[in-house]
Design a protein around this motif. Structure first.
Motif, PDB file in Angstrom:
ATOM      1  N   ALA A  64     -60.018  35.862   8.926  1.00 36.41           N
ATOM      2  CA  ALA A  64     -59.687  37.263   9.216  1.00 36.41           C
ATOM      3  C   ALA A  64     -58.638  37.371  10.317  1.00 36.41           C
ATOM      4  O   ALA A  64     -58.730  38.201  11.225  1.00 36.41           O
ATOM      5  N   THR A  65     -57.626  36.528  10.257  1.00 38.25           N
ATOM      6  CA  THR A  65     -56.587  36.474  11.288  1.00 38.25           C
ATOM      7  C   THR A  65     -55.637  37.652  11.166  1.00 38.25           C
ATOM      8  O   THR A  65     -55.302  38.093  10.069  1.00 38.25           O
ATOM      9  N   ASP A  66     -55.168  38.160  12.315  1.00 35.03           N
ATOM     10  CA  ASP A  66     -54.058  39.101  12.375  1.00 35.03           C
ATOM     11  C   ASP A  66     -52.832  38.319  12.837  1.00 35.03           C
ATOM     12  O   ASP A  66     -52.791  37.824  13.979  1.00 35.03           O
ATOM     13  N   ALA A  67     -51.836  38.179  11.953  1.00 28.64           N
ATOM     14  CA  ALA A  67     -50.667  37.373  12.297  1.00 28.64           C
ATOM     15  C   ALA A  67     -49.474  37.828  11.476  1.00 28.64           C
ATOM     16  O   ALA A  67     -49.620  38.432  10.409  1.00 28.64           O
ATOM     17  N   ASP A  68     -48.289  37.551  11.992  1.00 24.52           N
ATOM     18  CA  ASP A  68     -47.041  37.696  11.249  1.00 24.52           C
ATOM     19  C   ASP A  68     -46.438  36.316  11.073  1.00 24.52           C
ATOM     20  O   ASP A  68     -46.372  35.530  12.039  1.00 24.52           O
ATOM     21  N   LEU A  69     -46.021  35.993   9.850  1.00 23.50           N
ATOM     22  CA  LEU A  69     -45.387  34.705   9.565  1.00 23.50           C
ATOM     23  C   LEU A  69     -43.925  34.938   9.250  1.00 23.50           C
ATOM     24  O   LEU A  69     -43.585  35.747   8.377  1.00 23.50           O
ATOM     25  N   ILE A  70     -43.039  34.251   9.961  1.00 20.96           N
ATOM     26  CA  ILE A  70     -41.594  34.420   9.826  1.00 20.96           C
ATOM     27  C   ILE A  70     -40.997  33.106   9.350  1.00 20.96           C
ATOM     28  O   ILE A  70     -41.246  32.047   9.948  1.00 20.96           O
TER      29      ILE A  70
ATOM     30  N   VAL B 198     -47.615  44.833  17.338  1.00 21.22           N
ATOM     31  CA  VAL B 198     -47.379  43.412  17.608  1.00 21.22           C
ATOM     32  C   VAL B 198     -48.712  42.687  17.441  1.00 21.22           C
ATOM     33  O   VAL B 198     -49.683  42.998  18.137  1.00 21.22           O
ATOM     34  N   PRO B 199     -48.807  41.718  16.513  1.00 21.59           N
ATOM     35  CA  PRO B 199     -50.096  41.045  16.277  1.00 21.59           C
ATOM     36  C   PRO B 199     -50.427  40.057  17.386  1.00 21.59           C
ATOM     37  O   PRO B 199     -49.606  39.742  18.252  1.00 21.59           O
ATOM     38  N   LYS B 200     -51.654  39.525  17.310  1.00 16.30           N
ATOM     39  CA  LYS B 200     -52.084  38.538  18.304  1.00 16.30           C
ATOM     40  C   LYS B 200     -51.346  37.218  18.140  1.00 16.30           C
ATOM     41  O   LYS B 200     -51.211  36.464  19.104  1.00 16.30           O
ATOM     42  N   GLU B 201     -50.899  36.932  16.920  1.00 14.50           N
ATOM     43  CA  GLU B 201     -50.317  35.624  16.633  1.00 14.50           C
ATOM     44  C   GLU B 201     -49.047  35.791  15.813  1.00 14.50           C
ATOM     45  O   GLU B 201     -49.027  36.536  14.834  1.00 14.50           O
ATOM     46  N   VAL B 202     -47.981  35.116  16.205  1.00 16.20           N
ATOM     47  CA  VAL B 202     -46.718  35.119  15.478  1.00 16.20           C
ATOM     48  C   VAL B 202     -46.381  33.669  15.158  1.00 16.20           C
ATOM     49  O   VAL B 202     -46.205  32.837  16.068  1.00 16.20           O
ATOM     50  N   LEU B 203     -46.295  33.357  13.866  1.00 17.17           N
ATOM     51  CA  LEU B 203     -46.011  31.996  13.407  1.00 17.17           C
ATOM     52  C   LEU B 203     -44.558  31.917  12.951  1.00 17.17           C
ATOM     53  O   LEU B 203     -44.107  32.750  12.156  1.00 17.17           O
ATOM     54  N   VAL B 204     -43.834  30.934  13.458  1.00 13.95           N
ATOM     55  CA  VAL B 204     -42.385  30.824  13.209  1.00 13.95           C
ATOM     56  C   VAL B 204     -42.049  29.399  12.781  1.00 13.95           C
ATOM     57  O   VAL B 204     -42.819  28.465  13.030  1.00 13.95           O
ATOM     58  N   PRO B 205     -40.883  29.206  12.134  1.00  5.34           N
ATOM     59  CA  PRO B 205     -40.484  27.850  11.729  1.00  5.34           C
ATOM     60  C   PRO B 205     -39.978  27.007  12.886  1.00  5.34           C
ATOM     61  O   PRO B 205     -39.993  25.783  12.815  1.00  5.34           O
ATOM     62  N   ALA B 206     -39.489  27.648  13.942  1.00  9.49           N
ATOM     63  CA  ALA B 206     -39.006  26.933  15.128  1.00  9.49           C
ATOM     64  C   ALA B 206     -39.121  27.856  16.322  1.00  9.49           C
ATOM     65  O   ALA B 206     -38.883  29.061  16.200  1.00  9.49           O
ATOM     66  N   LEU B 207     -39.474  27.316  17.460  1.00  5.52           N
ATOM     67  CA  LEU B 207     -39.644  28.124  18.658  1.00  5.52           C
ATOM     68  C   LEU B 207     -38.294  28.390  19.319  1.00  5.52           C
ATOM     69  O   LEU B 207     -37.418  27.510  19.327  1.00  5.52           O
ATOM     70  N   PRO B 208     -38.101  29.597  19.873  1.00  6.51           N
ATOM     71  CA  PRO B 208     -36.887  29.838  20.668  1.00  6.51           C
ATOM     72  C   PRO B 208     -36.824  28.857  21.835  1.00  6.51           C
ATOM     73  O   PRO B 208     -37.851  28.331  22.275  1.00  6.51           O
ATOM     74  N   GLU B 209     -35.623  28.639  22.319  1.00  6.96           N
ATOM     75  CA  GLU B 209     -35.441  27.678  23.408  1.00  6.96           C
ATOM     76  C   GLU B 209     -34.922  28.408  24.644  1.00  6.96           C
ATOM     77  O   GLU B 209     -33.788  28.907  24.628  1.00  6.96           O
ATOM     78  N   PRO B 210     -35.721  28.495  25.712  1.00 12.78           N
ATOM     79  CA  PRO B 210     -37.136  28.103  25.824  1.00 12.78           C
ATOM     80  C   PRO B 210     -38.039  29.163  25.212  1.00 12.78           C
ATOM     81  O   PRO B 210     -37.645  30.329  25.106  1.00 12.78           O
ATOM     82  N   PRO B 211     -39.286  28.828  24.829  1.00 12.17           N
ATOM     83  CA  PRO B 211     -40.148  29.801  24.154  1.00 12.17           C
ATOM     84  C   PRO B 211     -40.843  30.777  25.103  1.00 12.17           C
ATOM     85  O   PRO B 211     -41.291  31.839  24.677  1.00 12.17           O
TER      86      PRO B 211
ATOM     87  N   GLY C 250     -53.115  22.951   7.648  1.00 16.90           N
ATOM     88  CA  GLY C 250     -54.136  23.881   7.211  1.00 16.90           C
ATOM     89  C   GLY C 250     -53.588  25.071   6.440  1.00 16.90           C
ATOM     90  O   GLY C 250     -52.468  25.049   5.909  1.00 16.90           O
ATOM     91  N   ASP C 251     -54.403  26.129   6.363  1.00 16.69           N
ATOM     92  CA  ASP C 251     -54.056  27.302   5.571  1.00 16.69           C
ATOM     93  C   ASP C 251     -52.790  27.984   6.084  1.00 16.69           C
ATOM     94  O   ASP C 251     -51.984  28.488   5.285  1.00 16.69           O
ATOM     95  N   LYS C 252     -52.624  28.029   7.376  1.00 11.74           N
ATOM     96  CA  LYS C 252     -51.462  28.711   7.932  1.00 11.74           C
ATOM     97  C   LYS C 252     -50.169  27.966   7.594  1.00 11.74           C
ATOM     98  O   LYS C 252     -49.141  28.594   7.337  1.00 11.74           O
ATOM     99  N   ARG C 253     -50.222  26.657   7.597  1.00  7.52           N
ATOM    100  CA  ARG C 253     -49.034  25.888   7.212  1.00  7.52           C
ATOM    101  C   ARG C 253     -48.738  26.090   5.729  1.00  7.52           C
ATOM    102  O   ARG C 253     -47.566  26.244   5.340  1.00  7.52           O
ATOM    103  N   ALA C 254     -49.784  26.141   4.884  1.00  4.75           N
ATOM    104  CA  ALA C 254     -49.573  26.367   3.453  1.00  4.75           C
ATOM    105  C   ALA C 254     -48.986  27.751   3.204  1.00  4.75           C
ATOM    106  O   ALA C 254     -48.085  27.919   2.361  1.00  4.75           O
ATOM    107  N   LEU C 255     -49.464  28.760   3.932  1.00  6.46           N
ATOM    108  CA  LEU C 255     -48.909  30.103   3.770  1.00  6.46           C
ATOM    109  C   LEU C 255     -47.469  30.159   4.264  1.00  6.46           C
ATOM    110  O   LEU C 255     -46.630  30.834   3.666  1.00  6.46           O
ATOM    111  N   MET C 256     -47.160  29.428   5.348  1.00  2.00           N
ATOM    112  CA  MET C 256     -45.780  29.394   5.842  1.00  2.00           C
ATOM    113  C   MET C 256     -44.842  28.807   4.792  1.00  2.00           C
ATOM    114  O   MET C 256     -43.706  29.258   4.625  1.00  2.00           O
TER     115      MET C 256
END
Length: 669
Positions: free
Chosen positions: A254-260, A317-330, A353-359
């Protein structure tokens, strides 16, 4: 083409600290905004050998004529200032994500006394709670239709709501149980708002507690032998479960997240975002951008975060934001997101896991979006380039007109004369540059004089800006007070109308081609206005509607472009857009000037009988002076209605008259 060495600052002038910098062109327009941890090191990269620069970076630095910077204390402040300047100046060389479509959202208007559930597009409004965006509007409507059984919230427009309240009968949804009918008082405003808030909680993902409560109520009703109530609750549960099934569960916790995710090549990049709430995909959207310089994936991600959350706050703005690469610096980006949410935000790259598969699924969507965009854009670019080349060849221009401005005049029977100016750059409408004009010095249906006035005002403003910035030393007429054009409603110009350099509202740069809606007289008027101001480097043409002929100044015969010409099609689109924009402005001015008629307050008096009364007597003044017997002479008006009309008009000591042909309010006789 400017030489970057002519405006390169001395190395000792640039501070070695965080900040934001702006490149400006010769017209003082801001063409690029950037931020840096060290301004000195960052700006030095732009002033190296041109052959070593990315092709688009080389175009930017040779287009610019100056560079300036602002020092800030931290990288978070630099991120915030960069975002605000990009929104304010709309620089042409910055990374600007363009939605690959207009995504609809499910909106609940909690800012109204009786909140309404509806599908909305466009910018978000204060006090409205949004869910989505969704891929299709029909998907929202199907979901809402299922949920209205359990949450019968109002979905009707303001007009339907007001009409039902007046006649004391609800609409169809009220009769079939899909609206609690607050318009006729079946529930109070407080009860309806509580229902709307429960609807919002359910859509936001808080489904389990509500379904368990319905199940308890159903069992209790069954035990008390209230079988009809139990059956209704059972059906409500089934409808809600079907609505939930339309959003597949993708994350079991039941995660609240945005995947970019980002897909890119050397010139362009596509971004796809999945909005996951309560473990389910609640929305999806995509962006495409040109890569102005050599920009890596971390920088693209940072710009995507700015675009996505720049206007959001709180639950947006969700609790978790999943991205392919982190800004430098994050850290600055994570801190900025946390400030917008009001609590910590986890910004990270999923590894397993599931989040990587969804990404990976989001990444595939981004790759498909980029491939589709490149296919479409290749066709679009080719067509637009051919159209501009055909216009340049047909009008005898030295080069393709990259900026085209079109003017149109609109009025209502000689009154409320207005004009519009629309702008096309590179063959595409640039709506933030649209302008509206009120024509005050010309009365009646004199389109020629109106055209002369509006073109004069536009170019007097241009010359004024040139003199103010010191780029033009000639003599010219100063514009009269209040003579400047109005920015288009809702445009960037309207938001940045203060008198500073580089704002979109200014006219410090001219078009290559002026198009007027009309034939030879209108073209001559526009050319005359420009000649009087000494403007001789802007081409003028007119497009007449009758035969779609192109008129040029001082030419006896029109230019007839082939009907299959892409150039003619582009001119038609520009002309039609100017006409649409002028008509819209003229109608808005006219509607604002109208006052409510006393007849609107007469119960049971519809539009047909109001029209019949006004047509029979000619004006409200004569109707007010009529007796009940005279009013009864109007077909369809009985004595009871006549008495009600007479009583309503007596209570009004004065009122506006109405045009008998159009039913619009005019001055009384």
């Amino acid at each position: 083409m400017a030489d970057p060495s002519t405006y390169r600052p001395e190395p000792g002038e640039i501070p070695d600290s965080p900040g934001v910098y702006r490149f400006r062109d010769e017209h003082r327009r801001v063409i690029y905004v950037g931020k840096a941890k060290s301004l000195r090191q960052r700006l030095a990269n732009y002033f190296q050998d041109l052959a070593g620069l990315h092709v688009r970076t080389r175009t930017m630095v040779t287009t610019a004529a100056s560079v300036e910077w602002t020092v800030v204390s931290t990288e978070v402040e630099a991120l915030q200032l960069e975002y605000s300047w990009i929104k304010e100046f709309d620089p042409r060389f910055n990374v600007k994500y363009r939605d690959d479509k207009s995504y609809p959202s499910l909106a609940v208007t909690l800012n109204e006394e009786y909140p309404r559930v509806q599908v909305m597009r466009g910018p978000k409004k204060k006090g409205v709670r949004y869910f989505g965006p969704y891929a299709h509007a029909w998907a929202i409507r199907e979901t809402v239709d299922l949920m209205l059984r359990a949450f019968p919230v109002r979905t009707c427009s303001a007009g339907v709501f007001k009409r039902s309240a007046q006649i004391g009968r609800p609409c169809l949804l009220g009769y079939i149980g899909k609206c609690c009918a607050p318009c006729v008082g079946r529930v109070t405003a407080e009860e309806h708002r509580e229902l709307a808030e429960e609807f919002c909680d359910f859509v936001a993902g808080h489904t389990g507690s509500y379904l368990r409560r319905l199940e308890r109520e159903m069992k209790q009703a069954s035990e008390e032998m209230e079988y009809e109530k139990a059956a209704r609750l059972r059906d409500d549960m089934d409808a809600l479960k079907r609505a939930m099934e339309k959003s597949a569960v993708v994350l079991a916790d039941a995660t609240d997240a945005d995947l970019i995710a980002v897909a890119e090549d050397e010139l362009e990049a596509a971004v796809q975002i999945f909005h996951v709430r309560g473990g389910r995909v609640r929305g999806q959207r995509g962006w495409v951008t040109d890569k102005v310089e050599e920009i890596a994936t971390p920088e693209l991600v940072e710009h995507a975060l700015q675009q996505l959350y720049g206007e959001e706050s709180g639950e947006g703005v969700p609790k978790e934001v999943l991205v392919p690469a982190l800004p430098e610096p994050p850290e600055p980006a994570a801190q900025w997101l946390g400030e917008r949410r009001g609590s910590a935000v986890s910004l990270r790259v999923p590894q397993r896991g599931d989040k990587r598969a969804l990404m990976e699924t989001v990444e595939r969507n981004a790759q498909q979006a980029l491939a589709l965009h490149k296919t479409k854009r290749a066709s679009d670019l080719t067509t637009r380039s051919r159209a501009l080349e055909e216009i340049a060849e047909g009008l005898g221009l030295d080069s393709a007109p990259l900026r085209i401005e079109c003017f149109d005049i609109s009025h209502f029977q000689g009154d409320d004369v207005v004009a519009s100016m629309v702008v096309f750059e590179d063959g595409l409408a640039r709506k933030s540059e649209y302008r509206r004009f009120q024509i005050k010095s010309v009365a009646g249906q004199d389109d020629v004089r109106s055209m002369h006035e509006v073109v004069s005002r536009r170019f007097r403003r241009y010359l004024q800006e040139k003199r103010r910035t010191g780029e033009w030393g000639g003599e010219g007429e100063e514009p009269a007070e209040g003579e400047g054009p109005e920015p288009a409603e809702g445009s960037a110009a309207g938001a940045g109308a203060r008198d500073e350099d580089g704002r979109p509202r200014k006219f410090a740069y001219p078009p290559q081609l002026i198009v007027v809606d009309g034939g030879r007289p209108q073209v001559a008027a526009a050319r005359s206005a420009m000649d009087e101001l000494g403007i001789d480097d802007v081409a003028v043409c007119g497009l007449a509607k009758r035969l779609e002929e192109v008129w040029l100044p001082e030419e006896e015969d029109p230019l007839v472009l082939p009907r299959t010409s892409e150039g003619l099609y582009l001119l038609q689109r520009v002309r039609d857009e100017a006409h649409r924009f002028a008509i819209r402005y003229q109608r808005s001015k006219r509607s604002k000037s109208l006052k409510a008629s006393p007849l609107d307050a007469v119960p049971g008096l519809g539009a047909s009988r109001k029209q019949a009364l006004l047509k029979h007597f000619g004006s409200l003044k004569r109707l007010r002076a009529a007796t009940v017997e005279e009013i009864c002479e109007v077909p369809g008006v009985g004595r009871k209605t006549a008495e009600t009309v007479a009583a309503a008009l007596v209570t009004k000591s004065s009122g506006p008259a109405v045009n008998t042909a159009t039913g619009e309010i005019v001055e009384e006789e």
